[in-house]
Design a protein around this motif. Structure first.
Motif, PDB file in Angstrom:
ATOM      1  N   GLY A  10       0.837  -1.194   0.000  1.00  0.00           N
ATOM      2  CA  GLY A  10       0.000   0.000   0.000  1.00  0.00           C
ATOM      3  C   GLY A  10       0.869   1.239   0.000  1.00  0.00           C
ATOM      4  N   ALA A  11       0.655   2.139  -0.969  1.00  0.00           N
ATOM      5  CA  ALA A  11       1.474   3.348  -1.089  1.00  0.00           C
ATOM      6  C   ALA A  11       0.632   4.605  -0.892  1.00  0.00           C
ATOM      7  N   GLY A  12      -0.316   4.511   0.042  1.00  0.00           N
ATOM      8  CA  GLY A  12      -1.111   5.686   0.391  1.00  0.00           C
ATOM      9  C   GLY A  12      -0.414   6.469   1.494  1.00  0.00           C
ATOM     10  N   TYR A  13      -1.193   7.264   2.251  1.00  0.00           N
ATOM     11  CA  TYR A  13      -0.610   8.082   3.311  1.00  0.00           C
ATOM     12  C   TYR A  13       0.210   7.244   4.280  1.00  0.00           C
ATOM     13  N   VAL A  14      -0.387   6.198   4.810  1.00  0.00           N
ATOM     14  CA  VAL A  14       0.290   5.392   5.818  1.00  0.00           C
ATOM     15  C   VAL A  14       1.415   4.578   5.194  1.00  0.00           C
ATOM     16  N   GLY A  15       1.131   3.889   4.089  1.00  0.00           N
ATOM     17  CA  GLY A  15       2.116   3.009   3.490  1.00  0.00           C
ATOM     18  C   GLY A  15       3.342   3.737   2.986  1.00  0.00           C
ATOM     19  N   ALA A  80      11.085 -10.961   2.205  1.00  0.00           N
ATOM     20  CA  ALA A  80      10.853 -10.041   3.319  1.00  0.00           C
ATOM     21  C   ALA A  80      10.913 -10.757   4.665  1.00  0.00           C
ATOM     22  N   GLU A  81      11.433 -10.049   5.649  1.00  0.00           N
ATOM     23  CA  GLU A  81      11.397 -10.525   7.033  1.00  0.00           C
ATOM     24  C   GLU A  81      10.163 -10.009   7.765  1.00  0.00           C
ATOM     25  N   ALA A  82       9.661  -8.864   7.306  1.00  0.00           N
ATOM     26  CA  ALA A  82       8.440  -8.282   7.875  1.00  0.00           C
ATOM     27  C   ALA A  82       7.612  -7.700   6.737  1.00  0.00           C
ATOM     28  N   VAL A  83       6.325  -8.011   6.729  1.00  0.00           N
ATOM     29  CA  VAL A  83       5.422  -7.514   5.696  1.00  0.00           C
ATOM     30  C   VAL A  83       4.340  -6.677   6.371  1.00  0.00           C
ATOM     31  N   PHE A  84       4.297  -5.391   6.040  1.00  0.00           N
ATOM     32  CA  PHE A  84       3.339  -4.470   6.656  1.00  0.00           C
ATOM     33  C   PHE A  84       2.152  -4.253   5.725  1.00  0.00           C
ATOM     34  N   LEU A  85       0.951  -4.512   6.226  1.00  0.00           N
ATOM     35  CA  LEU A  85      -0.269  -4.267   5.480  1.00  0.00           C
ATOM     36  C   LEU A  85      -0.744  -2.846   5.783  1.00  0.00           C
ATOM     37  N   CYS A  86      -0.683  -1.988   4.770  1.00  0.00           N
ATOM     38  CA  CYS A  86      -1.084  -0.581   4.913  1.00  0.00           C
ATOM     39  C   CYS A  86      -2.114  -0.259   3.842  1.00  0.00           C
ATOM     40  N   VAL A  87      -3.173  -1.028   3.823  1.00  0.00           N
ATOM     41  CA  VAL A  87      -4.192  -0.893   2.777  1.00  0.00           C
ATOM     42  C   VAL A  87      -5.461  -0.282   3.367  1.00  0.00           C
ATOM     43  N   PRO A  88      -6.328   0.258   2.524  1.00  0.00           N
ATOM     44  CA  PRO A  88      -7.526   0.934   3.034  1.00  0.00           C
ATOM     45  C   PRO A  88      -8.482  -0.018   3.750  1.00  0.00           C
ATOM     46  N   THR A  89      -9.077   0.493   4.812  1.00  0.00           N
ATOM     47  CA  THR A  89     -10.167  -0.214   5.496  1.00  0.00           C
ATOM     48  C   THR A  89     -11.326   0.764   5.634  1.00  0.00           C
ATOM     49  N   PRO A  90     -11.963   1.116   4.524  1.00  0.00           N
ATOM     50  CA  PRO A  90     -13.009   2.144   4.536  1.00  0.00           C
ATOM     51  C   PRO A  90     -14.243   1.687   5.304  1.00  0.00           C
ATOM     52  N   THR A 117       8.679 -15.213   8.408  1.00  0.00           N
ATOM     53  CA  THR A 117       8.213 -13.836   8.154  1.00  0.00           C
ATOM     54  C   THR A 117       7.145 -13.447   9.174  1.00  0.00           C
ATOM     55  N   VAL A 118       7.160 -12.172   9.529  1.00  0.00           N
ATOM     56  CA  VAL A 118       6.114 -11.632  10.398  1.00  0.00           C
ATOM     57  C   VAL A 118       5.181 -10.780   9.543  1.00  0.00           C
ATOM     58  N   LEU A 119       3.895 -11.127   9.542  1.00  0.00           N
ATOM     59  CA  LEU A 119       2.880 -10.361   8.827  1.00  0.00           C
ATOM     60  C   LEU A 119       2.309  -9.331   9.799  1.00  0.00           C
ATOM     61  N   VAL A 120       2.455  -8.048   9.461  1.00  0.00           N
ATOM     62  CA  VAL A 120       2.109  -6.965  10.386  1.00  0.00           C
ATOM     63  C   VAL A 120       0.941  -6.161   9.825  1.00  0.00           C
ATOM     64  N   ASN A 121      -0.116  -6.063  10.601  1.00  0.00           N
ATOM     65  CA  ASN A 121      -1.247  -5.253  10.170  1.00  0.00           C
ATOM     66  C   ASN A 121      -1.106  -3.853  10.740  1.00  0.00           C
ATOM     67  N   LYS A 122      -0.944  -2.865   9.861  1.00  0.00           N
ATOM     68  CA  LYS A 122      -0.860  -1.469  10.283  1.00  0.00           C
ATOM     69  C   LYS A 122      -2.155  -0.725   9.987  1.00  0.00           C
ATOM     70  N   SER A 123      -3.005  -1.309   9.151  1.00  0.00           N
ATOM     71  CA  SER A 123      -4.296  -0.700   8.862  1.00  0.00           C
ATOM     72  C   SER A 123      -5.181  -0.744  10.107  1.00  0.00           C
ATOM     73  N   SER A 146      -0.116  -7.041  15.282  1.00  0.00           N
ATOM     74  CA  SER A 146      -0.832  -5.778  15.110  1.00  0.00           C
ATOM     75  C   SER A 146       0.078  -4.633  15.541  1.00  0.00           C
ATOM     76  N   ASN A 147       0.259  -3.671  14.655  1.00  0.00           N
ATOM     77  CA  ASN A 147       1.115  -2.511  14.941  1.00  0.00           C
ATOM     78  C   ASN A 147       0.417  -1.256  14.399  1.00  0.00           C
ATOM     79  N   PRO A 148      -0.598  -0.772  15.124  1.00  0.00           N
ATOM     80  CA  PRO A 148      -1.401   0.342  14.610  1.00  0.00           C
ATOM     81  C   PRO A 148      -0.577   1.605  14.412  1.00  0.00           C
ATOM     82  N   GLU A 149      -1.014   2.408  13.420  1.00  0.00           N
ATOM     83  CA  GLU A 149      -0.328   3.678  13.163  1.00  0.00           C
ATOM     84  C   GLU A 149      -1.074   4.800  13.885  1.00  0.00           C
ATOM     85  N   PHE A 150      -0.298   5.845  14.227  1.00  0.00           N
ATOM     86  CA  PHE A 150      -0.863   7.022  14.883  1.00  0.00           C
ATOM     87  C   PHE A 150      -0.367   8.276  14.163  1.00  0.00           C
TER      88      PHE A 150
END
Length: 446
Positions: A10-15, A80-90, A117-123, A146-150
């Motif tokens: 995801g290459a939006g604001y967060v990604g 990847a060693e860590a994969v961050f999910l930064c996709v929309p959750t409208p 690999t660690v799958l990390v949800n940032k959304s 789970s690693n929420p963004e602020f």
């Protein structure tokens, strides 16, 4: 510090912010998106997002060889060693968060993830999503964290690199500590917890901020009725360390891509458990009321009875985005006000510094988009300031006074110094305080 191989989906604001900031911390980052044209632009160094410092950080990281862009999630995760999910959750049907993108990406990459690999949800996702994704992955050698963004739009880079805290949650403590290590150089306080609690932190924090904003808007209305001044009231409140000065600015309501959907989502989650979250429900109702409050203020400033028609009234709008320093129009209270004014019959001319290159057709018949604030103020009955862009403070208000049909500014953010306007003969209408009048308001009733 160990340099990790990180994939950001995801290459939006967060990604994009996360990708550039992780790269600046020394990690090797591959950022993926499903929009091929966006990836092509990013490879050419073109950033669509208006976000201070982001373009420079992306350019530096690409030049250093630590950040690359690829099309599609599968191409990003191969080593990847860590994969961050930064996709929309409208916001989906009924107010719940729509997890279609999160689940789709997880399904695409689950068989491609290297062992360990660690799958990390940032959304931002409802409580229980980490467990849901772990079941979807179905691999004991891949942990879900789970690693929420602020991050706040307009200061996302600074927020990432100077965080108040880092929250990491997982039922796999080792995996959580590995993700925490990615941030080691920042030296920020870290909350290590279970996945459900980490997911709840994000909703609890955002909904608290929404309540604080609704509260101060309600206090502002009470100040107007009682003759108090909201600026002095919030100053007196903000020095209290238990309250703090942030999120105490009244305005036309809160919006953006996060707070509205998160409030609705937590309400739906509460409903599903049988809990009546009346406080959060009231937060929404107070926010919904702000648009009507602005309309009443515009009518009063133009000499029109409350609820009256604005047919034939030409208004100049300053600001369209939901806040300054971003080009994000999602759930913008400025646009909500514009739509309500248009429904009353007003003719709208608008300027926003982030929208000067936007195709005016985007706004349809709602408003006429112009290229500078002085055009927006020409021959209008009132200027309505809706977004707190810094440049609005330093406009040549004398020039604007000369071009106004009537000397009226409705400042829904209390952003402009009323003394400056008074000196050039403009009547100022703010929020939560008495108007500053220097001339007779047109005595028109409709």
């Amino acid at each position: 510090m160990h340099s990790y191989r990180v994939a950001v989906i995801g290459a939006g604001y967060v990604g994009l912010t996360a990708a550039a900031c992780f790269a600046s911390l020394g990690h090797h980052v591959v950022c993926a998106d499903v929009d091929e044209s966006k990836i092509a632009r990013l490879r050419r160094g073109l950033i669509d997002i208006v976000e201070p410092e982001l373009a420079e950080l992306v350019a530096e990281s690409v030049a250093a060889g630590r950040l690359t862009f690829v099309y599609g999630a599968p191409a990003a995760v191969v080593d990847a060693e860590a994969v961050f999910l930064c996709v929309p959750t409208p916001m989906g049907e009924g107010g719940m968060a729509d997890l279609a993108a999160v689940e789709s990406v997880t399904d695409q990459v689950r068989d491609l993830l290297p062992a360990g690999t660690v799958l990390v949800n940032k959304s931002t996702v409802p409580v229980g999503t980490a467990a849901r994704l772990a079941a979807l992955v179905g691999r004991p050698d891949v942990a879900v964290v789970s690693n929420p963004e602020f991050l706040r739009e307009g200061s996302a880079v600074r927020d990432f690199l100077n965080p108040d805290r880092i929250v990491v949650g997982s039922d796999d403590r080792v995996a959580a500590e590995r993700i925490t290590a990615l941030y080691a150089r920042l030296g920020a306080p870290t909350v290590l917890t279970d996945a459900a609690s980490a997911e709840m932190v994000k909703y609890a924090a955002n909904c608290f901020l929404a309540m604080k904003l609704s509260y101060i808007n309600a206090i502002a209305e009470l100040c107007e009725r009682l003759g108090a001044d909201i600026g002095d009231v919030t100053a007196g409140m903000g020095y209290d360390r238990r309250i703090g000065p942030s999120f105490l600015r009244p305005g036309p309501g809160w919006g953006g891509s996060c707070l509205p959907k998160d409030v609705h989502a937590l309400l739906r989650v509460a409903d599903a458990t049988g809990f009546d979250f009346d406080l959060l429900d009231a937060t929404l109702k107070v926010n919904d009321r702000q648009v009507e409050r602005v309309l009443d203020k515009v009518c009063a400033a133009c000499g029109i009875a409350p609820g009256g028609s604005l047919d034939g009234v030409r208004l100049g709008l300053l600001g369209l985005t939901f806040k300054a320093n971003t080009n994000d129009l999602r759930d913008s209270p400025a646009l909500a006000v514009a739509r309500a004014l248009r429904e009353r019959g007003a003719e709208l001319v608008a300027y926003d510094p982030s929208q000067v290159n936007t195709d005016p057709a985007v706004f349809g018949e709602l408003l006429t988009l112009v290229g500078d604030p002085y055009q927006a103020a020409k021959d209008v009955t009132a200027v309505v300031l809706l977004t707190e862009w810094q440049e609005f403070r330093t406009l040549d208000w004398g020039q604007i006074a000369d071009s106004l049909a009537e000397p009226v500014v409705v400042d829904t953010r209390n952003h402009v110094d009323p003394d400056v306007l008074s000196r050039v003969g403009i009547n100022w209408y703010g929020v939560g305080t008495a108007p500053r009048l220097v001339d007779t308001v047109p005595a028109v009733t409709r």
